[in-house]
Design an enzyme around this catalytic site. Sequence first.
Site, mmCIF file in Angstrom:
data_model
loop_
_atom_site.group_PDB
_atom_site.id
_atom_site.type_symbol
_atom_site.label_atom_id
_atom_site.label_comp_id
_atom_site.label_asym_id
_atom_site.label_seq_id
_atom_site.Cartn_x
_atom_site.Cartn_y
_atom_site.Cartn_z
ATOM 1 N N ASP A 1 -5.999 -8.681 -7.580
ATOM 2 C CA ASP A 1 -6.926 -8.520 -6.463
ATOM 3 C C ASP A 1 -7.717 -7.228 -6.622
ATOM 4 O O ASP A 1 -7.325 -6.334 -7.373
ATOM 5 C CB ASP A 1 -6.157 -8.473 -5.136
ATOM 6 C CG ASP A 1 -5.156 -7.332 -5.101
ATOM 7 O OD1 ASP A 1 -5.527 -6.230 -4.661
ATOM 8 O OD2 ASP A 1 -4.000 -7.533 -5.536
ATOM 9 N N ASP B 1 -8.640 -3.930 -4.611
ATOM 10 C CA ASP B 1 -7.998 -3.255 -3.498
ATOM 11 C C ASP B 1 -8.945 -3.145 -2.303
ATOM 12 O O ASP B 1 -10.166 -3.261 -2.433
ATOM 13 C CB ASP B 1 -7.499 -1.876 -3.931
ATOM 14 C CG ASP B 1 -6.206 -1.499 -3.232
ATOM 15 O OD1 ASP B 1 -5.282 -2.335 -3.243
ATOM 16 O OD2 ASP B 1 -6.121 -0.393 -2.695
#
Length: 268
Positions: free
Chosen positions: A208, A210
């Site tokens: 992902d 952040d």
Amino acid sequence: MHNNGRMLGVIGGSGFYTFFGPPFGSTVREVNVDTPYGQPSAPVTVGTIGEHDVAFLPRHGAHHEYSAHTVPYRANMWALRSLGVRRVFAPCVVGSLNPELGPGAVVVPDQLVDRTSGRVDTYFDSSAVHVDFADPYCPTLRAAVSGLPGVVDGGTMVVIQGPRFSTRAESQWFAASGFSLVNMTGYPEAVLARELEICYAAIALVTDLDAGVAVGDGVKAVDLLAQLDKNIEVFKKLVAASIARVGVDRSCGHCLPHTGVALPIELP
């Protein structure tokens, strides 16, 4: 199967709970190891991958019983060393602080910043022992991974306490500091390896961006796990390929014995 310090270790992160079996190698035995620091996260599975004997331990337990801040790090590292492990690959999942490193990227960090709190991070509680940690990761193990196609070589991984994700302000602060990855388990694992004279290298899978790096709702566990499921088999193949690139004997000299130091413990 031998116990002469040549065995490699693999510590699996989130989603990485098993390793052996086709196409990755053959399982030989499951070993329950007791340590002075309690039980490790799970029994250690010992098998072969190519010419290497390999000991595999899931960091969070076989069924993710341990959150990042409750992992029995000291027991885990001690258990591996007691089985003859002197080199460890440490796959982990990370958030990216650099938009150019998107989900699915694999990074071999070369530096670490500790932002955890309250974790027991040493075996040396009873005397003044100072441990060299300027370069936390073994260059030989790092090179075995970074030489593979598509792997990003280098970057600073900041380790946060968890189990919560970062706020947007924290994420922006980390990015502005020049850090490229954020993780919850890379410390104290790396320094404990150093204290036990074990070469250690993290292999980071980005799941992902952040919270403060990209617009949107921020990091959600469900999205992280979806990315992990999508990439975990490819990630395992990369770890197996890294093992194949390592020589049978450790010769890097990176994690030297604590010569001239009276250790308060006897290393297994």
